[in-house]
Design a protein around this motif. Structure first.
Motif, PDB file in Angstrom:
ATOM      1  N   ARG A   1      41.183  36.674  35.304  1.00 38.25           N
ATOM      2  CA  ARG A   1      42.429  36.509  34.547  1.00 38.25           C
ATOM      3  C   ARG A   1      43.305  37.763  34.573  1.00 38.25           C
ATOM      4  N   GLN A   2      43.275  38.448  35.724  1.00 39.75           N
ATOM      5  CA  GLN A   2      44.113  39.629  35.933  1.00 39.75           C
ATOM      6  C   GLN A   2      44.938  39.488  37.217  1.00 39.75           C
ATOM      7  N   GLY A   3      44.903  38.298  37.828  1.00 37.83           N
ATOM      8  CA  GLY A   3      45.646  38.085  39.065  1.00 37.83           C
ATOM      9  C   GLY A   3      44.883  38.432  40.332  1.00 37.83           C
ATOM     10  N   ILE A   4      43.669  38.918  40.205  1.00 34.49           N
ATOM     11  CA  ILE A   4      42.885  39.320  41.378  1.00 34.49           C
ATOM     12  C   ILE A   4      42.521  38.110  42.225  1.00 34.49           C
ATOM     13  N   GLY A   5      42.070  37.041  41.593  1.00 31.97           N
ATOM     14  CA  GLY A   5      41.697  35.835  42.333  1.00 31.97           C
ATOM     15  C   GLY A   5      42.859  35.288  43.136  1.00 31.97           C
ATOM     16  N   GLY A   6      44.036  35.281  42.541  1.00 28.74           N
ATOM     17  CA  GLY A   6      45.218  34.797  43.248  1.00 28.74           C
ATOM     18  C   GLY A   6      45.528  35.636  44.474  1.00 28.74           C
TER      19      GLY A   6
ATOM     20  N   VAL B   1      35.489  42.425  50.852  1.00 29.60           N
ATOM     21  CA  VAL B   1      35.226  42.848  49.482  1.00 29.60           C
ATOM     22  C   VAL B   1      36.518  43.399  48.893  1.00 29.60           C
ATOM     23  N   ALA B   2      36.623  43.305  47.579  1.00 26.55           N
ATOM     24  CA  ALA B   2      37.815  43.777  46.882  1.00 26.55           C
ATOM     25  C   ALA B   2      37.413  44.800  45.827  1.00 26.55           C
TER      26      ALA B   2
ATOM     27  N   ARG C   1      35.984  34.965  45.246  1.00 28.60           N
ATOM     28  CA  ARG C   1      35.106  35.157  44.086  1.00 28.60           C
ATOM     29  C   ARG C   1      35.515  36.433  43.349  1.00 28.60           C
ATOM     30  N   VAL C   2      35.607  36.335  42.024  1.00 28.57           N
ATOM     31  CA  VAL C   2      35.943  37.491  41.190  1.00 28.57           C
ATOM     32  C   VAL C   2      34.867  37.609  40.124  1.00 28.57           C
TER      33      VAL C   2
END
Length: 143
Positions: A81-86, A47-48, A74-75
């Motif tokens: 669109r904040q760089g979290i997925g990357g 989890v993030a 998964r975000v």
């Protein structure tokens, strides 16, 4: 960006957080807490949190008979669109290091997820519905 913390599931609260993200993003395949607990025994589930706010989760499935590892990031929609997925994807790839093939799977109706996978070098392999279900899935392979 605030502090992104990615952790492997260790508590029931974290299992529930992973379940929440999964069920928001793939409602046709909603899971119970018991199902998540079972998956956590055979897959790497993380989890993030952005500071202390739940933002996403990852799954790294063990290699299949062909040596393919499936990675899924998964975000939650409000945190995209904040760089979290990357960052989630990069971490999942690190954990899949050494895999002969890397794959992912996206719910066909998840346009953001499909665009993310294609942008990160995946190519579509197959579209299908599981027996008895109407939801369609897309399998993709890292090219």
């Amino acid at each position: 960006m605030a502090d992104l913390r990615i952790e492997r599931l260790t508590t029931d609260e974290m299992l529930e957080d992973w379940r929440h993200v999964h069920n928001v993003i793939v409602p046709p395949a909603a899971l119970s807490l018991a199902e998540v607990r079972e998956r956590a025994h055979r897959n790497v589930l993380e989890v993030a949190y952005l500071d202390d706010v739940l933002v996403g989760c990852t799954t790294i499935r063990a290699p299949d008979e062909d040596g393919a590892v499936t990675v899924i990031a998964r975000v939650l929609p409000e945190h995209r669109r904040q760089g979290i997925g990357g960052r989630l994807y990069a971490r999942a790839l690190e954990q899949a290091a050494g895999a002969r093939v890397v794959e992912t799977v996206v719910l066909e109706s998840n346009a953001d997820g499909l665009a993310f996978a294609l942008k990160h070098g995946f190519v579509e392999v197959e579209r299908y519905a599981l027996p008895g279900e109407t939801a369609r899935w897309i399998d993709l392979r890292l090219s």
